[in-house]
Design a protein around this motif. Structure first.
Motif, PDB file in Angstrom:
ATOM      1  N   PHE A 184      -3.303  11.091  -0.602  1.00  0.00           N
ATOM      2  CA  PHE A 184      -3.889  10.230  -0.211  1.00  0.00           C
ATOM      3  C   PHE A 184      -3.936   8.864  -1.118  1.00  0.00           C
ATOM      4  O   PHE A 184      -4.063   7.868  -0.707  1.00  0.00           O
ATOM      5  N   ALA A 185      -3.859   9.299  -2.339  1.00  0.00           N
ATOM      6  CA  ALA A 185      -4.190   8.304  -3.340  1.00  0.00           C
ATOM      7  C   ALA A 185      -2.858   7.313  -3.166  1.00  0.00           C
ATOM      8  O   ALA A 185      -2.780   6.260  -3.574  1.00  0.00           O
ATOM      9  N   ALA A 186      -1.791   8.061  -3.077  1.00  0.00           N
ATOM     10  CA  ALA A 186      -0.396   7.134  -3.016  1.00  0.00           C
ATOM     11  C   ALA A 186      -0.552   6.300  -1.674  1.00  0.00           C
ATOM     12  O   ALA A 186       0.142   5.211  -1.885  1.00  0.00           O
ATOM     13  N   ILE A 187      -1.148   6.525  -0.799  1.00  0.00           N
ATOM     14  CA  ILE A 187      -1.397   5.651   0.619  1.00  0.00           C
ATOM     15  C   ILE A 187      -2.254   4.505  -0.018  1.00  0.00           C
ATOM     16  O   ILE A 187      -1.943   3.272   0.298  1.00  0.00           O
ATOM     17  N   LEU A 188      -3.376   4.882  -0.646  1.00  0.00           N
ATOM     18  CA  LEU A 188      -4.268   3.914  -1.056  1.00  0.00           C
ATOM     19  C   LEU A 188      -3.658   2.833  -1.948  1.00  0.00           C
ATOM     20  O   LEU A 188      -4.015   1.667  -1.865  1.00  0.00           O
ATOM     21  N   VAL A 189      -2.847   3.275  -2.942  1.00  0.00           N
ATOM     22  CA  VAL A 189      -2.363   2.672  -3.979  1.00  0.00           C
ATOM     23  C   VAL A 189      -1.309   1.708  -3.255  1.00  0.00           C
ATOM     24  O   VAL A 189      -1.466   0.301  -3.403  1.00  0.00           O
ATOM     25  N   GLN A 190      -0.526   2.105  -2.313  1.00  0.00           N
ATOM     26  CA  GLN A 190       0.305   1.308  -1.698  1.00  0.00           C
ATOM     27  C   GLN A 190      -0.218   0.036  -0.878  1.00  0.00           C
ATOM     28  O   GLN A 190       0.199  -0.920  -0.934  1.00  0.00           O
ATOM     29  N   TYR A 191      -1.261   0.362  -0.147  1.00  0.00           N
ATOM     30  CA  TYR A 191      -2.193  -0.276   0.563  1.00  0.00           C
ATOM     31  C   TYR A 191      -2.761  -1.629  -0.222  1.00  0.00           C
ATOM     32  O   TYR A 191      -2.718  -2.748  -0.240  1.00  0.00           O
ATOM     33  N   PHE A 192      -3.222  -1.168  -1.577  1.00  0.00           N
ATOM     34  CA  PHE A 192      -3.800  -2.105  -2.512  1.00  0.00           C
ATOM     35  C   PHE A 192      -2.829  -2.706  -3.224  1.00  0.00           C
ATOM     36  O   PHE A 192      -3.284  -4.087  -3.180  1.00  0.00           O
ATOM     37  N   SER A 193      -1.618  -2.561  -3.475  1.00  0.00           N
ATOM     38  CA  SER A 193      -0.790  -3.259  -4.246  1.00  0.00           C
ATOM     39  C   SER A 193      -0.076  -4.292  -3.187  1.00  0.00           C
ATOM     40  O   SER A 193       0.361  -5.331  -3.571  1.00  0.00           O
ATOM     41  N   GLY A 194      -0.254  -4.093  -1.975  1.00  0.00           N
ATOM     42  CA  GLY A 194       0.176  -5.002  -0.979  1.00  0.00           C
ATOM     43  C   GLY A 194      -0.721  -6.101  -0.177  1.00  0.00           C
ATOM     44  O   GLY A 194      -0.482  -6.794   0.649  1.00  0.00           O
ATOM     45  N   ARG A 195      -1.906  -5.951  -0.904  1.00  0.00           N
ATOM     46  CA  ARG A 195      -3.008  -6.560  -0.294  1.00  0.00           C
ATOM     47  C   ARG A 195      -3.399  -7.875  -0.711  1.00  0.00           C
ATOM     48  O   ARG A 195      -3.036  -8.236  -1.790  1.00  0.00           O
ATOM     49  N   ALA A 229       1.069 -12.739   3.063  1.00  0.00           N
ATOM     50  CA  ALA A 229       1.104 -13.026   1.576  1.00  0.00           C
ATOM     51  C   ALA A 229       2.460 -12.936   1.126  1.00  0.00           C
ATOM     52  O   ALA A 229       2.904 -13.073  -0.126  1.00  0.00           O
ATOM     53  N   GLY A 230       3.694 -12.475   1.922  1.00  0.00           N
ATOM     54  CA  GLY A 230       4.860 -12.404   1.509  1.00  0.00           C
ATOM     55  C   GLY A 230       5.160 -11.120   0.869  1.00  0.00           C
ATOM     56  O   GLY A 230       6.299 -10.835  -0.001  1.00  0.00           O
ATOM     57  N   LYS A 231       4.164 -10.044   1.009  1.00  0.00           N
ATOM     58  CA  LYS A 231       4.377  -8.781   0.307  1.00  0.00           C
ATOM     59  C   LYS A 231       5.119  -7.640   1.411  1.00  0.00           C
ATOM     60  O   LYS A 231       5.264  -6.715   0.935  1.00  0.00           O
ATOM     61  N   TYR A 232       5.236  -8.163   2.355  1.00  0.00           N
ATOM     62  CA  TYR A 232       5.995  -7.076   3.427  1.00  0.00           C
ATOM     63  C   TYR A 232       6.681  -7.869   4.431  1.00  0.00           C
ATOM     64  O   TYR A 232       6.513  -8.744   4.854  1.00  0.00           O
ATOM     65  N   SER A 233       7.990  -7.418   4.456  1.00  0.00           N
ATOM     66  CA  SER A 233       8.852  -8.211   5.416  1.00  0.00           C
ATOM     67  C   SER A 233       8.950  -7.448   6.337  1.00  0.00           C
ATOM     68  O   SER A 233       9.326  -6.083   6.634  1.00  0.00           O
ATOM     69  N   PRO A 234       8.575  -7.771   7.796  1.00  0.00           N
ATOM     70  CA  PRO A 234       8.437  -7.205   9.060  1.00  0.00           C
ATOM     71  C   PRO A 234       9.960  -6.798   9.733  1.00  0.00           C
ATOM     72  O   PRO A 234      10.796  -7.397   9.170  1.00  0.00           O
ATOM     73  N   SER A 235       9.922  -5.804  10.484  1.00  0.00           N
ATOM     74  CA  SER A 235      11.206  -5.668  11.300  1.00  0.00           C
ATOM     75  C   SER A 235      11.438  -6.655  12.118  1.00  0.00           C
ATOM     76  O   SER A 235      10.575  -7.517  12.483  1.00  0.00           O
ATOM     77  N   LEU A 236      12.580  -6.788  12.436  1.00  0.00           N
ATOM     78  CA  LEU A 236      13.058  -7.901  13.461  1.00  0.00           C
ATOM     79  C   LEU A 236      12.200  -7.877  14.848  1.00  0.00           C
ATOM     80  O   LEU A 236      11.853  -8.791  15.318  1.00  0.00           O
ATOM     81  N   THR A 237      11.741  -6.702  15.187  1.00  0.00           N
ATOM     82  CA  THR A 237      11.126  -6.582  16.550  1.00  0.00           C
ATOM     83  C   THR A 237       9.843  -7.129  16.393  1.00  0.00           C
ATOM     84  O   THR A 237       9.343  -8.082  16.994  1.00  0.00           O
ATOM     85  N   LEU A 238       9.127  -6.634  15.124  1.00  0.00           N
ATOM     86  CA  LEU A 238       7.798  -7.523  14.830  1.00  0.00           C
ATOM     87  C   LEU A 238       7.959  -8.923  14.447  1.00  0.00           C
ATOM     88  O   LEU A 238       7.105  -9.729  15.125  1.00  0.00           O
ATOM     89  N   ALA A 239       9.066  -9.331  13.895  1.00  0.00           N
ATOM     90  CA  ALA A 239       9.097 -10.713  13.681  1.00  0.00           C
ATOM     91  C   ALA A 239       9.216 -11.424  14.931  1.00  0.00           C
ATOM     92  O   ALA A 239       8.579 -12.563  15.194  1.00  0.00           O
ATOM     93  N   PHE A 240       9.973 -11.117  15.997  1.00  0.00           N
ATOM     94  CA  PHE A 240      10.068 -11.593  17.260  1.00  0.00           C
ATOM     95  C   PHE A 240       8.796 -11.818  18.069  1.00  0.00           C
ATOM     96  O   PHE A 240       8.349 -12.597  18.746  1.00  0.00           O
TER      97      PHE A 240
END
Lengths: 148, 73
Positions: A132-143, B41-52
């Protein structure tokens, strides 16, 4: 927070409260040798866990939007990475619970039988908490700073 | 060293499309608001499907929404 984040945070709080209550009950019964007295004494830890899990359930079921999706491609990616982290941590925890008692107690040491389920359950809870912590960390770092 | 960057104009396009909120875009693209935030925010690159899907929501070609750049650092 999306559903996956809520589930992860809810799971983390639930496991933490369960582990705390469980440790309290085990410590009281097997270490202090005091059997809980009365209805409140016996069922208060269980009531705390039920109250916490009920509150969390209501909170996690609340939707962000009427058309909110349950899970998308990023959630799946995050979940896969968290599962991998949990699997690796499970191996480490397994090695630790096998090796640490031997290091502390020596080759011929012994531990009380009641502690075995607690150790195993504790190991399971640790691994689940890492997941669960790994899930939260990944969301937090990508926020980012988003608007609503 | 050469790094790759995926830039996007989602924020600008949202405002040009009736000040669409992130939640509205997320609902139309079939993802969560957090995913839209991460893409913007440029922190996630979407899949092609989502981009389309996102490009289709704006009624714009993919290249107008996303740009691929190679950056030398």
């Amino acid at each position: 927070m999306n559903r996956a984040q809520k589930n992860a945070l809810g799971g983390l709080i639930f496991l933490l409260s369960t582990f705390t209550m469980m440790s309290y009950v085990f410590f009281r019964i097997f270490v202090l040798k005091k059997t809980p007295v009365g209805f409140a004494g016996r069922f208060l830890p269980l009531a705390v866990v039920i109250l916490v899990s009920g509150t969390l359930l209501v909170w996690t079921l609340k939707r962000q939007s009427p058309r909110e999706v349950k899970e998308d491609e990023r959630d799946k990616l995050i979940d896969n990475r968290a599962a991998m982290a949990a699997f690796i941590s499970a191996l480490i925890v397994f090695l630790a619970i096998s090796g640490i008692p031997r290091l502390i107690l020596g080759d011929n040491g012994c531990i009380p039988a009641w502690s075995l389920p607690l150790i195993n359950l504790g190991a399971f809870i640790i691994v689940a908490m890492i997941y669960f912590a790994a899930i939260l960390v990944q969301y937090f770092s990508g926020r980012g700073d988003g608007d609503k | 060293m050469e790094t790759n960057e995926l830039k996007n104009n989602i924020r600008r396009l949202r405002f040009e499309n009736g000040e669409m909120t992130q939640q509205e875009l997320a609902d139309k693209a079939g993802v969560t608001r957090q995913t839209i935030i991460a893409i913007e925010a440029g922190k996630y690159s979407p899949s092609l499907t989502l981009a389309f899907k996102i490009a289709k929501t704006f009624g714009a070609p993919l290249e107008e929404v996303f740009q691929y750049e190679e950056v030398n650092s």
